[in-house]
Motif scaffolding. Structure first.
Motif, PDB file in Angstrom:
ATOM      1  N   LYS A  51      39.201  41.481  60.563  1.00 58.43           N
ATOM      2  CA  LYS A  51      38.954  40.044  60.491  1.00 58.43           C
ATOM      3  C   LYS A  51      37.758  39.703  59.588  1.00 58.43           C
ATOM      4  O   LYS A  51      37.777  38.704  58.882  1.00 58.43           O
ATOM      5  CB  LYS A  51      38.738  39.472  61.888  1.00 58.43           C
ATOM      6  N   ALA A  52      36.733  40.545  59.624  1.00 55.68           N
ATOM      7  CA  ALA A  52      35.547  40.283  58.794  1.00 55.68           C
ATOM      8  C   ALA A  52      35.897  40.361  57.317  1.00 55.68           C
ATOM      9  O   ALA A  52      35.455  39.537  56.508  1.00 55.68           O
ATOM     10  CB  ALA A  52      34.437  41.264  59.136  1.00 55.68           C
ATOM     11  N   LEU A  53      36.704  41.346  56.940  1.00 52.66           N
ATOM     12  CA  LEU A  53      37.120  41.477  55.550  1.00 52.66           C
ATOM     13  C   LEU A  53      38.096  40.366  55.172  1.00 52.66           C
ATOM     14  O   LEU A  53      38.020  39.808  54.077  1.00 52.66           O
ATOM     15  CB  LEU A  53      37.765  42.845  55.309  1.00 52.66           C
ATOM     16  N   ALA A  54      39.000  40.049  56.080  1.00 47.75           N
ATOM     17  CA  ALA A  54      39.977  38.998  55.811  1.00 47.75           C
ATOM     18  C   ALA A  54      39.307  37.658  55.540  1.00 47.75           C
ATOM     19  O   ALA A  54      39.805  36.851  54.740  1.00 47.75           O
ATOM     20  CB  ALA A  54      40.941  38.875  56.986  1.00 47.75           C
ATOM     21  N   SER A  55      38.163  37.428  56.156  1.00 42.50           N
ATOM     22  CA  SER A  55      37.466  36.148  55.973  1.00 42.50           C
ATOM     23  C   SER A  55      36.900  35.992  54.566  1.00 42.50           C
ATOM     24  O   SER A  55      36.550  34.888  54.154  1.00 42.50           O
ATOM     25  CB  SER A  55      36.332  36.016  56.998  1.00 42.50           C
ATOM     26  N   LYS A  56      36.810  37.091  53.832  1.00 41.10           N
ATOM     27  CA  LYS A  56      36.263  37.053  52.473  1.00 41.10           C
ATOM     28  C   LYS A  56      37.337  36.795  51.411  1.00 41.10           C
ATOM     29  O   LYS A  56      37.023  36.627  50.233  1.00 41.10           O
ATOM     30  CB  LYS A  56      35.552  38.368  52.156  1.00 41.10           C
ATOM     31  N   VAL A  57      38.594  36.766  51.835  1.00 44.56           N
ATOM     32  CA  VAL A  57      39.678  36.519  50.892  1.00 44.56           C
ATOM     33  C   VAL A  57      39.726  35.029  50.568  1.00 44.56           C
ATOM     34  O   VAL A  57      39.709  34.195  51.475  1.00 44.56           O
ATOM     35  CB  VAL A  57      41.026  36.968  51.480  1.00 44.56           C
ATOM     36  N   PRO A  58      39.787  34.661  49.293  1.00 49.02           N
ATOM     37  CA  PRO A  58      39.850  33.241  48.943  1.00 49.02           C
ATOM     38  C   PRO A  58      41.031  32.544  49.622  1.00 49.02           C
ATOM     39  O   PRO A  58      42.116  33.125  49.752  1.00 49.02           O
ATOM     40  CB  PRO A  58      40.028  33.262  47.417  1.00 49.02           C
ATOM     41  N   ALA A  59      40.817  31.322  50.030  1.00 52.93           N
ATOM     42  CA  ALA A  59      41.870  30.573  50.713  1.00 52.93           C
ATOM     43  C   ALA A  59      43.121  30.444  49.856  1.00 52.93           C
ATOM     44  O   ALA A  59      44.252  30.462  50.376  1.00 52.93           O
ATOM     45  CB  ALA A  59      41.342  29.192  51.100  1.00 52.93           C
ATOM     46  N   ALA A  60      42.931  30.338  48.542  1.00 53.83           N
ATOM     47  CA  ALA A  60      44.073  30.204  47.643  1.00 53.83           C
ATOM     48  C   ALA A  60      44.969  31.439  47.677  1.00 53.83           C
ATOM     49  O   ALA A  60      46.171  31.356  47.410  1.00 53.83           O
ATOM     50  CB  ALA A  60      43.591  29.957  46.217  1.00 53.83           C
ATOM     51  N   VAL A  61      44.372  32.588  48.018  1.00 55.23           N
ATOM     52  CA  VAL A  61      45.144  33.828  48.114  1.00 55.23           C
ATOM     53  C   VAL A  61      45.724  33.989  49.511  1.00 55.23           C
ATOM     54  O   VAL A  61      46.896  34.335  49.683  1.00 55.23           O
ATOM     55  CB  VAL A  61      44.256  35.044  47.777  1.00 55.23           C
ATOM     56  N   SER A  62      44.928  33.717  50.522  1.00 62.04           N
ATOM     57  CA  SER A  62      45.330  33.998  51.895  1.00 62.04           C
ATOM     58  C   SER A  62      46.289  32.980  52.494  1.00 62.04           C
ATOM     59  O   SER A  62      46.971  33.271  53.480  1.00 62.04           O
ATOM     60  CB  SER A  62      44.089  34.094  52.781  1.00 62.04           C
ATOM     61  N   LYS A  63      46.379  31.806  51.919  1.00 62.84           N
ATOM     62  CA  LYS A  63      47.145  30.727  52.543  1.00 62.84           C
ATOM     63  C   LYS A  63      48.615  31.060  52.753  1.00 62.84           C
ATOM     64  O   LYS A  63      49.231  30.600  53.725  1.00 62.84           O
ATOM     65  CB  LYS A  63      47.001  29.437  51.744  1.00 62.84           C
ATOM     66  N   ASP A  64      49.206  31.872  51.858  1.00 64.15           N
ATOM     67  CA  ASP A  64      50.620  32.223  52.017  1.00 64.15           C
ATOM     68  C   ASP A  64      50.812  33.614  52.607  1.00 64.15           C
ATOM     69  O   ASP A  64      51.942  34.092  52.756  1.00 64.15           O
ATOM     70  CB  ASP A  64      51.366  32.111  50.691  1.00 64.15           C
ATOM     71  N   GLY A  65      49.692  34.288  52.933  1.00 61.06           N
ATOM     72  CA  GLY A  65      49.774  35.609  53.552  1.00 61.06           C
ATOM     73  C   GLY A  65      50.139  36.734  52.608  1.00 61.06           C
ATOM     74  O   GLY A  65      50.403  37.855  53.046  1.00 61.06           O
ATOM     75  N   VAL A  66      50.128  36.450  51.299  1.00 64.05           N
ATOM     76  CA  VAL A  66      50.591  37.429  50.299  1.00 64.05           C
ATOM     77  C   VAL A  66      49.575  37.564  49.174  1.00 64.05           C
ATOM     78  O   VAL A  66      48.976  36.571  48.745  1.00 64.05           O
ATOM     79  CB  VAL A  66      51.954  36.985  49.720  1.00 64.05           C
ATOM     80  N   ILE A  67      49.360  38.800  48.702  1.00 58.94           N
ATOM     81  CA  ILE A  67      48.635  39.031  47.451  1.00 58.94           C
ATOM     82  C   ILE A  67      49.684  39.334  46.389  1.00 58.94           C
ATOM     83  O   ILE A  67      50.404  40.330  46.472  1.00 58.94           O
ATOM     84  CB  ILE A  67      47.651  40.208  47.530  1.00 58.94           C
ATOM     85  N   LYS A  68      49.807  38.464  45.414  1.00 62.04           N
ATOM     86  CA  LYS A  68      50.770  38.664  44.334  1.00 62.04           C
ATOM     87  C   LYS A  68      50.161  39.617  43.305  1.00 62.04           C
ATOM     88  O   LYS A  68      49.119  39.329  42.720  1.00 62.04           O
ATOM     89  CB  LYS A  68      51.122  37.328  43.687  1.00 62.04           C
ATOM     90  N   VAL A  69      50.827  40.740  43.079  1.00 62.98           N
ATOM     91  CA  VAL A  69      50.266  41.838  42.289  1.00 62.98           C
ATOM     92  C   VAL A  69      51.091  42.092  41.036  1.00 62.98           C
ATOM     93  O   VAL A  69      52.306  42.293  41.115  1.00 62.98           O
ATOM     94  CB  VAL A  69      50.210  43.131  43.128  1.00 62.98           C
ATOM     95  N   GLY A  70      50.440  42.119  39.880  1.00 62.94           N
ATOM     96  CA  GLY A  70      51.089  42.512  38.644  1.00 62.94           C
ATOM     97  C   GLY A  70      50.941  44.007  38.426  1.00 62.94           C
ATOM     98  O   GLY A  70      49.851  44.561  38.596  1.00 62.94           O
ATOM     99  N   SER A  71      52.040  44.672  38.055  1.00 63.56           N
ATOM    100  CA  SER A  71      52.010  46.122  37.888  1.00 63.56           C
ATOM    101  C   SER A  71      53.044  46.547  36.851  1.00 63.56           C
ATOM    102  O   SER A  71      54.185  46.086  36.877  1.00 63.56           O
ATOM    103  CB  SER A  71      52.319  46.800  39.230  1.00 63.56           C
ATOM    104  N   ASP A  72      52.635  47.417  35.935  1.00 63.41           N
ATOM    105  CA  ASP A  72      53.558  47.959  34.941  1.00 63.41           C
ATOM    106  C   ASP A  72      54.215  49.197  35.531  1.00 63.41           C
ATOM    107  O   ASP A  72      53.585  50.241  35.648  1.00 63.41           O
ATOM    108  CB  ASP A  72      52.809  48.284  33.657  1.00 63.41           C
ATOM    109  N   THR A  73      55.463  49.087  35.905  1.00 65.61           N
ATOM    110  CA  THR A  73      56.115  50.092  36.739  1.00 65.61           C
ATOM    111  C   THR A  73      56.830  51.177  35.940  1.00 65.61           C
ATOM    112  O   THR A  73      57.986  51.505  36.195  1.00 65.61           O
ATOM    113  CB  THR A  73      57.100  49.402  37.695  1.00 65.61           C
ATOM    114  N   THR A  74      56.116  51.755  34.980  1.00 64.11           N
ATOM    115  CA  THR A  74      56.685  52.857  34.189  1.00 64.11           C
ATOM    116  C   THR A  74      55.844  54.119  34.311  1.00 64.11           C
ATOM    117  O   THR A  74      56.003  55.033  33.510  1.00 64.11           O
ATOM    118  CB  THR A  74      56.776  52.483  32.690  1.00 64.11           C
ATOM    119  N   TYR A  75      54.968  54.199  35.294  1.00 62.19           N
ATOM    120  CA  TYR A  75      53.931  55.218  35.266  1.00 62.19           C
ATOM    121  C   TYR A  75      53.898  56.069  36.539  1.00 62.19           C
ATOM    122  O   TYR A  75      52.946  56.064  37.297  1.00 62.19           O
ATOM    123  CB  TYR A  75      52.587  54.536  35.031  1.00 62.19           C
ATOM    124  N   ALA A  76      54.974  56.804  36.771  1.00 57.88           N
ATOM    125  CA  ALA A  76      55.034  57.699  37.933  1.00 57.88           C
ATOM    126  C   ALA A  76      53.959  58.782  37.840  1.00 57.88           C
ATOM    127  O   ALA A  76      53.678  59.269  36.748  1.00 57.88           O
ATOM    128  CB  ALA A  76      56.414  58.363  37.977  1.00 57.88           C
TER     129      ALA A  76
END
Length: 307
Positions: A51-76
């Motif tokens: 909970k302490a760490l969660a409180s540091k997440v910006p509201a704009a990120v936490s409001k939907d419960g998801v972190i949208k992540v960009g990743s180049d998926t060619t690098y096994a």
């Protein structure tokens, strides 16, 4: 990876293509994943939100419960597509999935060209970038970066080294690398030393996807290749004896998660989440699952000093 240039990779490759290392998709189709570990039977460790760490997440990120992540998926084995061609898997995916859980959130990965991700984080298209980014001064000018792993550069060649490639003297050889990586800078500098000494230049073949570069070495089109150490070790393993590692790992540097430049508190929360995963053993379990534990670190840091 040991990468200091601003771009690294683009394109998509499936796990099946990586395993065969004979073909690769090489397109920019979009895959997405919520952090499945479908490429391995080993389940992810169970972690709870802090909970302490969660409180540091910006509201704009936490409001939907998801972190949208960009990743180049060619690098096994860092981030790549599973055999279904859709599910994004890898040790980066597993680890950041647990980081998100610590923050009370779900990680949602989306495939993106590598050289678009940092800009995408800055424009808020993505809320984080997780794509084996090497931390370097150029990137630190554009974003906050949180160290979580360490990797160097490793060479490989066909089994038996039929072209007698020596990484310290590759003059006149044909070498495969992925576009925009620090390995391009590395091999370019080596080629310049060759010509300065009156020797033939190195032919540098650059590919959009690492899987394509690996396939070029397997097919004999190129004499050798170089990439980040965990990626090259994985590629050699997947080719079932067609390739071998060449020389030692060198130029180790930290990988870093990317968040927006104005989100320092969020960056620190991510760093603290990684520290928590190290402390409870989950971090080690994820790296061991993918056999990349040699790059483990013990002190995740926001914007660490790098050369």
């Amino acid at each position: 990876m040991s990468r200091s240039s601003l771009t690294r990779r683009a394109g998509v490759a499936t796990l099946a293509a990586m395993a065969l290392v004979l073909t690769a998709c090489g397109d920019n189709s979009t895959g997405s994943s919520s952090g499945s570990s479908a490429s391995s039977s080993a389940k992810l460790p169970s972690v709870s939100a802090d909970k302490a760490l969660a409180s540091k997440v910006p509201a704009a990120v936490s409001k939907d419960g998801v972190i949208k992540v960009g990743s180049d998926t060619t690098y096994a084995p860092s981030e790549f597509l599973a055999a279904d061609g859709q599910t994004i898997v890898g040790f980066d995916v597993d680890l950041f999935t647990l980081v998100a859980k610590k923050l009370g959130l779900k990680a949602q990965f989306e495939t993106a060209p590598f050289d678009s991700i940092i800009a995408g984080v800055g424009s808020q298209k993505y809320e984080a970038g997780v794509s084996s980014f090497t931390i370097n001064p150029d990137r630190l000018q554009q974003a906050n970066m949180i160290s979580y792993y360490s990797a160097g550069t490793q060479w490989s060649t066909k089994k038996g080294n039929p072209k007698k490639v020596d990484p310290e003297s590759a003059c006149g050889k044909k070498i495969a690398v992925q576009k925009g990586t620090v390995q391009v800078d590395d091999i370019t500098a080596r080629s310049e030393k060759c010509t300065a000494a009156g020797k033939p230049e190195i032919t540098i073949d650059q590919y959009d996807a690492q899987s394509d570069a690996t396939a070029a070495v397997v097919s004999g089109k190129d004499d050798a290749g170089l990439a980040d150490s965990p990626v090259m070790a994985y590629a050699v393993d997947q080719t079932k004896g067609q390739l071998q590692l060449l020389g030692d790992v060198y130029d180790a540097a930290p990988y870093g998660y990317v968040v927006a430049k104005d989100q320092t508190e969020f960056a620190q929360a991510i760093a603290d989440a990684v520290k928590s995963l190290i402390a409870d053993g989950s971090y080690k379990k994820v790296l061991e699952k993918w056999n990349v534990q040699s790059g483990a670190i013990d002190n995740p840091t926001v914007n660490p000093a790098v050369g």
